[in-house]
Design an enzyme around this catalytic site. Structure first.
Site, PDB file in Angstrom:
ATOM      1  N   GLU A 114      24.470   6.693  -4.234  1.00 25.82           N
ATOM      2  CA  GLU A 114      24.917   8.062  -3.974  1.00 25.82           C
ATOM      3  C   GLU A 114      25.669   8.182  -2.651  1.00 25.82           C
ATOM      4  O   GLU A 114      26.630   8.958  -2.550  1.00 25.82           O
ATOM      5  CB  GLU A 114      23.717   9.012  -3.990  1.00 25.82           C
ATOM      6  N   HIS A 184      12.742  14.310 -11.012  1.00 26.79           N
ATOM      7  CA  HIS A 184      13.823  14.804 -11.861  1.00 26.79           C
ATOM      8  C   HIS A 184      13.747  16.318 -12.053  1.00 26.79           C
ATOM      9  O   HIS A 184      14.191  16.844 -13.069  1.00 26.79           O
ATOM     10  CB  HIS A 184      13.804  14.120 -13.228  1.00 26.79           C
TER      11      HIS A 184
END
Length: 379
Positions: A114, A184
């Site tokens: 990322e 998540h």
């Protein structure tokens, strides 16, 4: 990662073919442009026309996102989409068909990094391109935090407006999904609302997602665009087929009322609407506002509503402590103190890691909101 390197290369006529090869070599994808010119993209098993003129089409949220990305690529050859697995559609299928239509030089996979994804996007945007980066889950945006906060947000300011990376848009699915657990399901929007130099946008529905995403991509500032993954397939509505944009930093009163103001964003709006409907059965008139853009947020619309109702309730999935609801509360107390009839109420996630089995207890549910409405009105 690599911001200054990209800047130096840009000044020496470093072209996009070379830039994309930075990730191409890591991901081993073909760099041959697609010859497909189909006007239709297969999304969720159905063909959606991308070149139909006028009118609306019933679609869910991820299809609306897909259409917005298609339009962005189709209307500006400087636009690029990249991230983990976007080449074959991504985990939530939001980029389905785009690599086939526009080629793997413009829609391509990246390594699982990322920090690298955002650092690459900053450099790409600094060269005058529209860089649309996807972070697969908002929970994993934290490795890119330094790039967003210390590079993207400060790029224009530190150069005295000589350089900018305003063409950067970072998409990330956020929030609960019913079974995501603590890695998540997070809602990290408040972290980025503390940072001058970026915008934070969260849509509530398919139409809002398409219009706000296109505005974010074309806005001259870096934007973090959080998408409510709970609604990717659940939310369905009529969406204009054509290219259109919705204004940023402009809240919307989606339900008018006179007894209490409710403010929220993203997936939480549907829960708040249900609570408002139940409150109406008990004779309580609720005004509901979708903030849409968290930074910079529309203080004037919220203030006008609170001056009318005299009460305010804010609800979001993120933990209550340090959530953006606290900023709204403080601002409205400063502006409307003499008009308030009750303390500002907040119905938010709990101050715990996001649970798996106990998710129903963590979430700011309809009943929690309804209880808070009644308590505030009867204060």
């Amino acid at each position: 990662m690599g911001t200054n390197i990209f800047m130096r290369r840009a000044s020496s006529s470093y072209n996009i073919q070379s830039v994309s090869s930075v990730f191409a070599s890591c991901c081993n994808f073909s760099r041959t442009l697609s010859t497909s010119v189909s006007a239709e993209v297969k999304v969720g098993g159905t063909l959606v026309s991308q070149e139909e003129n006028g009118g609306t089409k019933s679609m869910n949220l991820f299809t609306a996102i897909n259409q917005a990305l298609y339009i962005a690529l189709d209307t500006d050859p400087r636009s690029y989409i990249f991230g983990e697995d976007v080449g074959f559609g991504g985990v939530f299928r939001c980029t389905t068909g785009l690599a086939d239509r526009f080629g793997k030089n413009r829609v391509f996979n990246t390594p699982l990094c990322e920090q690298g994804i955002v650092g690459f996007g900053i450099g790409l945007a600094a060269m005058g391109n529209l860089a649309i980066a996807e972070i697969q889950f908002a929970d994993y945006i934290y490795p890119a935090f330094d790039q967003i906060v210390n590079e993207a947000a400060k790029f224009r300011y530190r150069s005295g407006n000589q350089f900018n990376c305003g063409g950067l848009t970072i998409r990330a699915p956020y929030g609960a999904v019913g079974h995501g657990g603590h890695y998540h399901s997070q809602s990290p929007e408040a972290f980025f609302c503390h940072v001058p130099g970026i915008k934070v946008v969260i849509p509530r529905s398919p139409k809002e997602a398409k219009g706000l995403l296109l505005s974010s991509i074309r806005d001259p500032n870096p934007v973090v665009f959080f998408e409510p993954k709970w609604l990717y397939r659940l939310a369905v509505e009529e969406v204009p087929v054509d290219d259109f944009m919705l204004p940023l930093s402009e809240a919307e009163v989606i339900r008018e009322g006179s007894d209490i103001t409710l403010v929220g964003w993203g997936a939480q709006l549907s829960i708040m609407e249900q609570a408002c409907a139940d409150a109406e059965k008990d004779g309580i008139s609720c005004e509901l506002i979708d903030l849409k853009t968290l930074i910079p947020w529309d203080k004037e619309t919220v203030e006008a509503s609170v001056r009318k109702t005299g009460r305010l309730l804010i609800s979001h999935e993120a933990p209550v402590t340090g959530g953006f609801g606290a900023e709204i509360s403080a601002s409205i107390v400063e502006r409307c103190f003499m008009r308030l009839e009750a303390p500002v109420a907040r119905v938010c996630g709990l101050d715990t890691p996001f649970p798996l089995v106990f998710e129903p207890f963590y979430m700011p549910t309809k009943n929690k909101i309804l209880d808070a409405i009644k308590s505030t009105v009867n204060y």
